[in-house]
Design an enzyme around this catalytic site. Structure first.
Site, PDB file in Angstrom:
ATOM      1  CE  LYS A   6      -7.819  22.842  29.282  1.00  0.00           C
ATOM      2  NZ  LYS A   6      -7.574  21.438  28.913  1.00  0.00           N
ATOM      3  CD  GLN A  15      -2.984  23.629  24.109  1.00  0.00           C
ATOM      4  OE1 GLN A  15      -2.461  24.627  24.565  1.00  0.00           O
ATOM      5  NE2 GLN A  15      -3.887  23.687  23.162  1.00  0.00           N
ATOM      6  N   GLY A  17      -9.220  22.361  21.790  1.00  0.00           N
ATOM      7  CA  GLY A  17     -10.549  21.945  21.358  1.00  0.00           C
ATOM      8  C   GLY A  17     -11.438  21.901  22.578  1.00  0.00           C
ATOM      9  CG  HIS A  18     -11.436  24.593  25.316  1.00  0.00           C
ATOM     10  ND1 HIS A  18     -10.975  25.760  25.847  1.00  0.00           N
ATOM     11  CD2 HIS A  18     -10.416  23.711  25.440  1.00  0.00           C
ATOM     12  CE1 HIS A  18      -9.738  25.594  26.270  1.00  0.00           C
ATOM     13  NE2 HIS A  18      -9.379  24.356  26.030  1.00  0.00           N
ATOM     14  CG  ASP A  20      -8.261  16.637  24.875  1.00  0.00           C
ATOM     15  OD1 ASP A  20      -8.646  17.657  24.283  1.00  0.00           O
ATOM     16  OD2 ASP A  20      -7.306  15.932  24.484  1.00  0.00           O
TER      17      ASP A  20
HETATM   18  P1  IMP Z   1       0.756  21.233  19.238  1.00  0.00           P
HETATM   19  O1  IMP Z   1       0.255  22.042  20.380  1.00  0.00           O
HETATM   20  O2  IMP Z   1      -0.193  21.155  18.077  1.00  0.00           O
HETATM   21  O3  IMP Z   1       2.139  21.644  18.820  1.00  0.00           O
HETATM   22  O4  IMP Z   1       0.906  19.712  19.734  1.00  0.00           O
HETATM   23  C1  IMP Z   1       1.850  19.310  20.713  1.00  0.00           C
HETATM   24  C2  IMP Z   1       1.305  18.196  21.587  1.00  0.00           C
HETATM   25  O5  IMP Z   1       0.231  18.699  22.375  1.00  0.00           O
HETATM   26  C3  IMP Z   1       0.742  17.013  20.813  1.00  0.00           C
HETATM   27  O6  IMP Z   1       1.004  15.833  21.558  1.00  0.00           O
HETATM   28  C4  IMP Z   1      -0.758  17.297  20.755  1.00  0.00           C
HETATM   29  O7  IMP Z   1      -1.518  16.138  20.587  1.00  0.00           O
HETATM   30  C5  IMP Z   1      -0.958  17.944  22.118  1.00  0.00           C
HETATM   31  N1  IMP Z   1      -2.083  18.878  22.159  1.00  0.00           N
HETATM   32  C6  IMP Z   1      -2.118  20.127  21.641  1.00  0.00           C
HETATM   33  N2  IMP Z   1      -3.292  20.710  21.892  1.00  0.00           N
HETATM   34  C7  IMP Z   1      -4.022  19.831  22.593  1.00  0.00           C
HETATM   35  C8  IMP Z   1      -5.325  19.863  23.176  1.00  0.00           C
HETATM   36  O8  IMP Z   1      -6.062  20.857  23.124  1.00  0.00           O
HETATM   37  N3  IMP Z   1      -5.706  18.743  23.841  1.00  0.00           N
HETATM   38  C9  IMP Z   1      -4.911  17.663  23.964  1.00  0.00           C
HETATM   39  N4  IMP Z   1      -3.695  17.587  23.455  1.00  0.00           N
HETATM   40  C10 IMP Z   1      -3.239  18.667  22.770  1.00  0.00           C
END
Ligand code: IMP
Length: 433
Positions: A18, A223, A42-43, A15
Site C-alpha cells: 500500500k 494493515q 510499516g509502509h 504489507d
Molecule cells: P497489533 O496491531 O500490533 O495489535 O497486532 C495485531 C496483529 O496484526 C498481529 O498479527 C500483527 O502481526 C498484525 N499487524 C499489525 N500491524 C501490521 C502491519 O502493518 N502489517 C502486517 N501485520 C500487522
C-alpha cells in the site's frame, strides 16, 4: 457533486504494498490521510535508491504533500517525533496536520500489550507490541487520553492520574513490573503537547472542506482487511477497521464522499503474527519467496510467513471493501519458481465453501484448492525496471497468463501492477486521478 477521494486498502494481512502504491499515486494528490492504526504499520517507499519507512506519517510525505493523521489513529508521540526528525534530516519539508481527537499511546499501553499477549496463549495474535490494542481498548472504555488533552496540562493531569492508577493495578494482575513515575511521565507528555501543538486541528472539519473544494485526497489504509477488528479474522488481527469501511469513522467522512476504492494485494500471501494461514508454505519454496520478496517486518523485523496467492480471501475482501480498482504487487518476487499455484477456493469436509469462513477454528480445517501455472525466469532489478518502463506487453508471457488468470477468477480487471520495489517499477493500466 463529484469528489476526488481515493481509498487505498490492503486486501489481505497487511504489507501488501500500500505504501508503495500510495507514494506512486501521491504525486498527483493534494493530501494523504492515515485514518486508522498507529505505529504498528510499516509502509516502505523506495525512490531514487532512498528507502523511507513510515510507521505513523502518511507515505505522501516523500512528495512533501500535505499529510494528515486523522482521529481514528492512535498516536505514539515518541515515534511521531522520531519520524519527523528523520524526514527533516533527509531534507524534507513536512506539511502535517494531526487530529485533536486522535488517542495517545503511553508506555504502559505497550507494556500491557506484551503482557496480554502472553496471557492469551493460543489466541495471541503476535502483535507488534506497539500498544495498539490497549490504547483502542481505553478509547472504547472512554478512559482514553487524546491529543487535545496533551495541549491542556490541567486536563491531562486529571485524566492521566486516573488512568495511571488503573493501569498500575491491571499490570500487577498480569504480574508485570510497574516502572513509571507519575511526575516524570506527566511532564514528558506535557512537553510532547508543546511540540505537537502546531500540527493540531479539527481534521474532520478540515478534510470535509477540502473534499468539497474537490482536492485530490488519498486515504491510506494500514494493515489489511483480514486483520480488521470487524470483518477480519478475530482475534488474530488488529484493533481498528483496517479496511475502506474505517475511513468514514476514522476521518469523519460521509460514505457519500468516497469516490474510488483501490484494493492492494501481493502476487502471493504473507502474514506476520499468528493464526491459521491455509496456503502457507513452510518449505524451501516459502524460503525463496521470503528472500526474494524481502519478507521481514518493517516495524519488528520478524520473518513473515508466506504462502501461495489465496484468491478465496481476496474475493471476500473485494466484497467487504467494495473495491473498484485492483493493484497487484511483488510479481517479481515469484521469479525463478515454477510451477506456481493459486488458491481459488476452499473445501471443508469435501464440500466447496461459498464464502470465506471468518472463524479461525473453521479455517484451520479447510483445504485450499489450487490452479497450477508455469512460472517465469529470474531477472535483475534493472531489467524489471526496464520492462516496467516499456509497459504491460513486455512482461514475460507466463506472468501475463498469471495476471489474466487472476482477473478471470476474480471477475475483476487489474488496474496496476508492480514488478520491483522502486517507484518506477509500476505499470499503471487505468488512470486513477
Ligand atoms: P497489533 O496491531 O500490533 O495489535 O497486532 C495485531 C496483529 O496484526 C498481529 O498479527 C500483527 O502481526 C498484525 N499487524 C499489525 N500491524 C501490521 C502491519 O502493518 N502489517 C502486517 N501485520 C500487522
Amino acid at each position: 457533486m463529484s469528489y476526488n477521494t481515493v481509498v487505498i486498502v490492503g486486501l489481505s494481512w497487511g504489507d501488501e504494498g500500500k505504501g508503495k502504491y500510495c507514494d506512486y499515486l501521491a504525486q498527483k494528490a493534494d493530501i494523504v490521510v492515515r485514518y486508522q492504526g498507529g505505529a504498528n504499520a510499516g509502509h516502505t517507499v523506495v525512490c531514487d535508491g532512498q528507502k523511507y519507512k513510515f510507521k505513523l506519517i502518511p507515505s505522501g510525505a516523500v512528495w512533501e504533500k500535505e499529510v494528515v493523521i486523522a482521529n481514528g489513529c492512535v498516536l505514539d508521540p515518541e515515534v511521531l517525533f522520531e519520524e519527523i526528525e528523520n524526514l527533516e534530516h533527509l531534507g524534507k519539508n513536512i506539511n502535517l496536520k494531526i487530529s485533536s481527537t486522535a488517542h495517545i499511546v503511553f508506555p504502559f499501553h505497550k507494556k500491557l500489550d506484551g503482557l496480554q499477549e502472553e496471557h492469551k496463549e493460543d489466541y495471541k495474535a503476535g502483535t507488534t507490541k506497539r500498544g495498539i490494542g490497549p490504547t483502542y481498548s481505553d478509547k472504547s472504555a472512554r478512559y482514553g487520553i487524546r491529543v487535545f488533552d496533551l495541549l491542556n496540562p490541567d486536563i491531562l493531569e486529571k485524566k492521566l492520574k486516573n488512568l495511571f492508577e488503573i493501569k498500575k493495578k491491571i499490570i500487577s494482575i498480569y504480574n508485570g513490573n510497574w516502572e513509571y513515575q507519575f511526575d516524570e511521565l506527566f511532564q514528558r507528555y506535557v512537553d510532547y503537547g508543546k511540540r505537537i501543538k502546531k500540527y493540531v486541528i479539527d481534521t474532520a472539519y478540515y478534510l470535509n472542506k477540502q473534499i468539497e473544494a474537490e482536492k485530490k485526497i488519498i486515504f491510506e489504509g494500514a494493515q489489511g482487511t483480514l486483520l480488521s477488528l470487524d470483518h477480519g479474522m478475530y482475534p488474530y488481527g488488529t484493533s481498528s477497521s483496517a479496511n475502506a469501511l474505517g475511513v468514514c469513522a476514522g476521518a469523519g467522512i460521509s460514505p457519500k464522499k468516497i469516490s474510488k476504492i483501490i484494493g492492494v494485494f501481493k502476487a502471493y500471501t504473507s502474514r506476520v503474527g499468528d493464526g491459521p494461514l491455509p496456503t502457507e508454505l513452510t518449505n524451501q519454496i516459502g524460503n525463496i519467496i521470503r528472500e526474494q520478496g524481502h519478507e521481514y517486518g518493517t516495524v519488528t523485523n520478524r520473518p513473515r510467513r508466506v504462502g501461495w496467492l489465496d484468491l478465496f480471501n481476496i474475493k471476500y475482501s473485494i466484497l467487504i471493501n467494495g473495491v473498484d480498482y485492483l493493484f497487484i504487487s511483488l510479481l517479481d518476487a515469484l521469479e525463478g519458481i515454477s510451477p506456481l499455484k493459486i488458491c481459488t477456493h476452499y473445501k471443508l469436509n469435501g464440500d466447496t465453501l461459498e464464502s470465506w469462513p471468518l472463524q479461525s477454528e473453521i479455517i484451520e480445517k479447510c483445504e485450499p484448492v489450487y490452479l497450477t501455472l508455469d512460472g517465469w525466469e529470474k531477472r535483475s532489478q534493472e531489467e524489471w525496471l526496464d520492462i516496467a518502463k516499456k509497459g504491460y506487453d513486455m512482461l514475460p508471457e507466463n506472468m501475463k497468463t498469471y495476471i489474466e488468470t487472476i482477473e478471470r477468477e476474480l471477475n475483476h480487471k487489474i488496474s496496476a501492477i508492480s514488478i520491483g520495489p522502486e517507484r518506477n517499477a509500476t505499470i499503471q493500466l487505468q488512470e486513477i486521478f
